[in-house]
Design an enzyme around this catalytic site. Structure first.
Site, PDB file in Angstrom:
ATOM      1  N   VAL A  21     -26.706  10.422   8.576  1.00  0.00           N
ATOM      2  CA  VAL A  21     -26.487  10.793   7.182  1.00  0.00           C
ATOM      3  C   VAL A  21     -25.048  11.244   6.930  1.00  0.00           C
ATOM      4  O   VAL A  21     -24.479  12.022   7.699  1.00  0.00           O
ATOM      5  CB  VAL A  21     -27.448  11.949   6.786  1.00  0.00           C
ATOM      6  CG1 VAL A  21     -27.235  12.364   5.340  1.00  0.00           C
ATOM      7  CG2 VAL A  21     -28.902  11.545   7.014  1.00  0.00           C
ATOM      8  N   CYS A  22     -24.495  10.734   5.826  1.00  0.00           N
ATOM      9  CA  CYS A  22     -23.220  11.247   5.310  1.00  0.00           C
ATOM     10  C   CYS A  22     -23.344  11.302   3.790  1.00  0.00           C
ATOM     11  O   CYS A  22     -24.364  10.917   3.224  1.00  0.00           O
ATOM     12  CB  CYS A  22     -22.034  10.403   5.761  1.00  0.00           C
ATOM     13  SG  CYS A  22     -21.884   8.779   5.010  1.00  0.00           S
ATOM     14  N   GLY A  23     -22.328  11.774   3.135  1.00  0.00           N
ATOM     15  CA  GLY A  23     -22.377  11.967   1.687  1.00  0.00           C
ATOM     16  C   GLY A  23     -22.712  10.720   0.899  1.00  0.00           C
ATOM     17  O   GLY A  23     -23.540  10.739   0.002  1.00  0.00           O
TER      18      GLY A  23
END
Length: 89
Positions: A6-8
């Site tokens: 997960v990232c932004g």
């Protein structure tokens, strides 16, 4: 096992994490479904494990899934250490 990286936005550091996780799991002989995900979608997705950066830790606290947070997405040694700890528990 389903793992979310997960990232932004779901396309930068999470993609690098996915490639590194896939590589590490393959060398460990572990079969898992690793998917890239953005922060908003991660909160509503079923998974066994979320792997992300320490910068997103506070935003993922309320997600009821095991989590690994690392400081550097390209540091395979850090990722390997944390992933091994998780898999051996």
């Amino acid at each position: 096992m389903k793992i979310l990286t997960v990232c932004g936005m779901g396309s930068g550091s999470s993609l690098i994490l996915k490639m590194n996780v896939d590589s590490l799991l393959s060398s460990m002989g572990v079969d898992a479904d690793v998917e890239v995900c953005d922060l908003g979608s991660a909160k509503g997705t079923d998974a066994d494990l979320i792997i992300s950066t320490t910068g997103l830790q506070s935003q993922l606290e309320d997600v009821n899934v095991d989590k690994i947070f690392i400081t550097n997405v390209i540091n395979k040694e850090e990722l390997s250490t944390e992933l091994t700890k998780y898999l051996n528990k």
